[in-house]
Write a protein that holds these residues in place. Structure first.
Motif, PDB file in Angstrom:
ATOM      1  N   GLU A   4      57.832  -1.147 -72.828  1.00  0.00           N
ATOM      2  CA  GLU A   4      59.057  -1.411 -72.085  1.00  0.00           C
ATOM      3  C   GLU A   4      59.170  -2.887 -71.730  1.00  0.00           C
ATOM      4  O   GLU A   4      60.247  -3.468 -71.769  1.00  0.00           O
ATOM      5  CB  GLU A   4      59.084  -0.548 -70.828  1.00  0.00           C
ATOM      6  CG  GLU A   4      59.259   0.932 -71.122  1.00  0.00           C
ATOM      7  CD  GLU A   4      59.094   1.787 -69.881  1.00  0.00           C
ATOM      8  OE1 GLU A   4      58.664   1.235 -68.838  1.00  0.00           O
ATOM      9  OE2 GLU A   4      59.392   2.987 -69.943  1.00  0.00           O
ATOM     10  N   ARG A   5      58.046  -3.502 -71.354  1.00  0.00           N
ATOM     11  CA  ARG A   5      58.071  -4.929 -71.052  1.00  0.00           C
ATOM     12  C   ARG A   5      58.445  -5.733 -72.289  1.00  0.00           C
ATOM     13  O   ARG A   5      59.181  -6.712 -72.217  1.00  0.00           O
ATOM     14  CB  ARG A   5      56.709  -5.364 -70.520  1.00  0.00           C
ATOM     15  CG  ARG A   5      56.374  -4.792 -69.138  1.00  0.00           C
ATOM     16  CD  ARG A   5      55.250  -5.555 -68.491  1.00  0.00           C
ATOM     17  NE  ARG A   5      54.012  -5.466 -69.249  1.00  0.00           N
ATOM     18  CZ  ARG A   5      53.065  -4.544 -69.046  1.00  0.00           C
ATOM     19  NH1 ARG A   5      53.243  -3.621 -68.101  1.00  0.00           N
ATOM     20  NH2 ARG A   5      51.963  -4.537 -69.768  1.00  0.00           N
ATOM     21  N   GLN A   6      57.922  -5.304 -73.420  1.00  0.00           N
ATOM     22  CA  GLN A   6      58.251  -5.996 -74.661  1.00  0.00           C
ATOM     23  C   GLN A   6      59.721  -5.836 -75.002  1.00  0.00           C
ATOM     24  O   GLN A   6      60.377  -6.766 -75.468  1.00  0.00           O
ATOM     25  CB  GLN A   6      57.384  -5.462 -75.803  1.00  0.00           C
ATOM     26  CG  GLN A   6      57.577  -6.194 -77.124  1.00  0.00           C
ATOM     27  CD  GLN A   6      56.662  -5.664 -78.212  1.00  0.00           C
ATOM     28  OE1 GLN A   6      55.950  -4.685 -78.010  1.00  0.00           O
ATOM     29  NE2 GLN A   6      56.686  -6.314 -79.370  1.00  0.00           N
ATOM     30  N   LEU A   7      60.260  -4.649 -74.731  1.00  0.00           N
ATOM     31  CA  LEU A   7      61.676  -4.399 -74.995  1.00  0.00           C
ATOM     32  C   LEU A   7      62.567  -5.286 -74.129  1.00  0.00           C
ATOM     33  O   LEU A   7      63.614  -5.770 -74.580  1.00  0.00           O
ATOM     34  CB  LEU A   7      61.993  -2.928 -74.727  1.00  0.00           C
ATOM     35  CG  LEU A   7      63.429  -2.463 -74.976  1.00  0.00           C
ATOM     36  CD1 LEU A   7      63.782  -2.599 -76.449  1.00  0.00           C
ATOM     37  CD2 LEU A   7      63.602  -1.017 -74.518  1.00  0.00           C
ATOM     38  N   ALA A   8      62.152  -5.521 -72.883  1.00  0.00           N
ATOM     39  CA  ALA A   8      62.963  -6.301 -71.944  1.00  0.00           C
ATOM     40  C   ALA A   8      63.097  -7.758 -72.353  1.00  0.00           C
ATOM     41  O   ALA A   8      63.987  -8.458 -71.862  1.00  0.00           O
ATOM     42  CB  ALA A   8      62.376  -6.216 -70.539  1.00  0.00           C
ATOM     43  N   VAL A   9      62.212  -8.235 -73.228  1.00  0.00           N
ATOM     44  CA  VAL A   9      62.292  -9.631 -73.679  1.00  0.00           C
ATOM     45  C   VAL A   9      62.483  -9.721 -75.188  1.00  0.00           C
ATOM     46  O   VAL A   9      62.303 -10.793 -75.772  1.00  0.00           O
ATOM     47  CB  VAL A   9      61.027 -10.403 -73.250  1.00  0.00           C
ATOM     48  CG1 VAL A   9      60.965 -10.535 -71.743  1.00  0.00           C
ATOM     49  CG2 VAL A   9      59.750  -9.748 -73.785  1.00  0.00           C
ATOM     50  N   ASP A  10      62.836  -8.615 -75.798  1.00  0.00           N
ATOM     51  CA  ASP A  10      63.097  -8.632 -77.241  1.00  0.00           C
ATOM     52  C   ASP A  10      64.360  -9.435 -77.523  1.00  0.00           C
ATOM     53  O   ASP A  10      65.444  -9.084 -77.062  1.00  0.00           O
ATOM     54  CB  ASP A  10      63.250  -7.197 -77.753  1.00  0.00           C
ATOM     55  CG  ASP A  10      63.362  -7.146 -79.268  1.00  0.00           C
ATOM     56  OD1 ASP A  10      64.438  -7.532 -79.783  1.00  0.00           O
ATOM     57  OD2 ASP A  10      62.396  -6.736 -79.923  1.00  0.00           O
ATOM     58  N   GLU A  11      64.232 -10.511 -78.257  1.00  0.00           N
ATOM     59  CA  GLU A  11      65.351 -11.429 -78.450  1.00  0.00           C
ATOM     60  C   GLU A  11      66.484 -10.806 -79.259  1.00  0.00           C
ATOM     61  O   GLU A  11      67.651 -11.125 -79.039  1.00  0.00           O
ATOM     62  CB  GLU A  11      64.869 -12.720 -79.122  1.00  0.00           C
ATOM     63  CG  GLU A  11      63.959 -13.555 -78.225  1.00  0.00           C
ATOM     64  CD  GLU A  11      63.788 -14.968 -78.727  1.00  0.00           C
ATOM     65  OE1 GLU A  11      64.423 -15.313 -79.752  1.00  0.00           O
ATOM     66  OE2 GLU A  11      63.028 -15.732 -78.111  1.00  0.00           O
ATOM     67  N   LYS A  12      66.192  -9.925 -80.172  1.00  0.00           N
ATOM     68  CA  LYS A  12      67.251  -9.280 -80.941  1.00  0.00           C
ATOM     69  C   LYS A  12      68.129  -8.428 -80.035  1.00  0.00           C
ATOM     70  O   LYS A  12      69.357  -8.430 -80.145  1.00  0.00           O
ATOM     71  CB  LYS A  12      66.651  -8.432 -82.063  1.00  0.00           C
ATOM     72  CG  LYS A  12      66.011  -9.248 -83.181  1.00  0.00           C
ATOM     73  CD  LYS A  12      65.517  -8.335 -84.299  1.00  0.00           C
ATOM     74  CE  LYS A  12      64.918  -9.159 -85.436  1.00  0.00           C
ATOM     75  NZ  LYS A  12      64.418  -8.299 -86.545  1.00  0.00           N
TER      76      LYS A  12
END
Length: 500
Positions: free
Chosen positions: A113-121
């Protein structure tokens, strides 16, 4: 978006004039603002919008992580469990600032979820759904979000507005230091509006903004004390400027225009500048051969000035707005239609000496017109509308605000115009229900303003539901507009924005 009538919280909306107020920040840029768009979109800035479902199911079903929406400019900040620093502002921040902002590792939820929150796409798609003011807040959530939001594509069409006091920081010793404009440069702003500046302020701006020499295309100076010397230096140094606005600047003279104007300028707006008269128009006509747009509000310009335009400008100039040019008469209209035959946009708003005969000259000679503004022309009658309907077959927008002599007969003439999309009849005090019946067959009509028309009743207005293609209806200060009527419109014109 929540419905305020049901007691829900209404989201913050941009003011109707298009200005976005930015919260105060310590670097002196506290009341800087950004302006966007044109009056044609000002009423749509507060409309509900949906964010696409691009969040993972894990996030979508977390009760403690609300799904991002436009209900609040802090909704995405809430997703990241970070609120904006009090009194902070995005405007003017350097790319290196904000070191105290949280890193992705500090965001709540699982690693995915943390990775999703900063996913640039995902962020690149999501941030398109937020207003300029909301983007300014969201860029403060974390470095990753700011890195995405600082891309120039998110700021196209926006113009920062800077007042004099916002250009300087006061040092402990009492000295002034010009603020850093690197944050503007990173976002690629190519237009600025400076309010209340002097010659020295403009020179400091040129020296401190990295893109000033070639990258700035548009400059607007309002209520400023710029002199002939300052105007000359600005246009000499800022070689990229092709659009120039001077509003409320009373310290430059007509001689300053003669020495400053450069042939590269294609759009010029001059308003409320007391030293502008016929000689200023002569300078404009001779020095700006590539002029495509001229907006002029000058109380001392006479009919003679409209004869100065050259054959070159007659070919290139497509927009002319003469607002509150009180000395312009039908003789000036004669000069204009012969000098600028290719106009597609014309405003004679507030030119109170223009009569039906002047409108006849316009209709017979400017057949390419797509927009005509005759607001605040008290001598215009139904006869002028007959000329317009007979000859201006390409007209898409007609503004007749405060034309107090227009009656239902005039509307009957307009009903034959198959291309008319926008009709403004604000404060036309003689328009009645019978006149509205003439408009019901105009399938091309998308925008209709009847604000302030005192004789229209609820019965007459209810018939407007026949205009099923209508997108915007303005009924502000209209006595016949009742709560029951608005409810009726919501049921039978679901795709139309009704302005109460």
């Amino acid at each position: 978006m929540s419905n305020p009538r049901n007691g829900d919280t209404k989201p913050p909306c941009l003011p109707r004039n298009g200005l976005v107020k930015i919260p105060t920040q310590p670097n002196g840029l506290g009341s800087a603002s950004i302006t966007k768009g044109t009056p044609a979109v000002k009423n749509r800035l507060c409309q509900p919008s949906s964010v696409p479902a691009i969040l993972s199911p894990a996030l979508a079903h977390r009760s403690d992580l609300p799904i991002p929406s436009l209900a609040s400019p802090l909704s995405l900040a809430t997703l990241a469990s970070v609120s904006s620093p009090p009194g902070a502002s995005l405007v003017g921040l350097n790319a290196s600032e904000g070191s105290d902002q949280p890193s992705p590792e500090r965001l709540p939820g699982s690693p995915s979820e943390r990775q999703l929150a900063v996913d640039e796409k995902i962020l690149n798609r999501l941030f398109w759904y937020f207003s300029a003011c909301e983007k300014c807040v969201l860029a403060q959530v974390c470095k990753a979000w700011r890195r995405v939001l600082y891309q120039p594509k998110f700021w196209v069409g926006l113009t920062p507005v800077l007042h004099t006091k916002e250009l300087y920081n006061i040092l402990p010793g009492g000295e002034k230091e010009f603020v850093s404009l690197q944050g503007f440069a990173v976002r690629g702003f190519d237009g600025f509006c400076l309010v209340g500046v002097s010659d020295l302020d403009i020179c400091e701006f040129i020296d401190n903004y990295p893109l000033s020499k070639k990258g700035v295309k548009s400059m607007s100076l309002k209520r400023s004390t710029i002199t002939d010397a300052g105007l000359e230096v600005m246009l000499e140094q800022m070689q990229g400027v092709v659009r120039l606005e001077l509003s409320g600047c009373n310290d430059f003279t007509e001689a300053g225009l003669w020495s400053s104007l450069n042939a590269r300028i294609t759009a010029l707006s001059v308003s409320d500048c007391i030293n502008v008269a016929d000689d200023a128009i002569a300078a404009i006509s001779q020095l700006l051969p590539n002029l495509t747009e001229l907006n002029l509000q000058a109380y001392h310009v006479t009919d003679t000035a409209l004869a100065y335009f050259t054959a070159k400008q007659g070919y290139t100039t497509h927009t002319l707005r003469l607002n509150s040019c009180w000395e312009i008469t039908n003789h000036g209209v004669v000069n204009m239609v012969h000098s600028l035959p290719n106009l597609s946009v014309l405003s004679l708003s507030g030119c109170s000496k223009v009569t039906d005969d002047g409108v006849e000259l316009v209709a017979e000679n400017l057949r390419k017109l797509r927009s005509l503004d005759l607001s605040w022309c008290p001598r215009i009658t139904d006869m002028a509308l007959e000329y317009i309907a007979c000859d201006l077959h390409k007209l898409e927008e007609l503004v007749l605000d405060r034309c107090v002599r227009i009656t239902d007969t005039g509307l009957s003439y307009l009903s034959t115009m198959s291309s008319l999309r926008s009709l403004y009849l604000r404060w036309c005090c003689q328009v009645q229900d019978f006149g509205l019946k003439h408009l019901l067959g105009m399938g091309s009509l998308r925008l209709l303003s009847l604000a302030g028309c005192p004789l229209l009743t609820t019965t007459g207005l209810s018939g407007l539901v026949q205009l099923q293609e209508l997108e915007e209806l303005e009924l502000t200060n209209c006595p016949g507009a009742t709560p029951e009527l608005f409810k009726y419109f919501s049921q039978h014109l679901p795709c139309c924005m009704v302005i109460e």
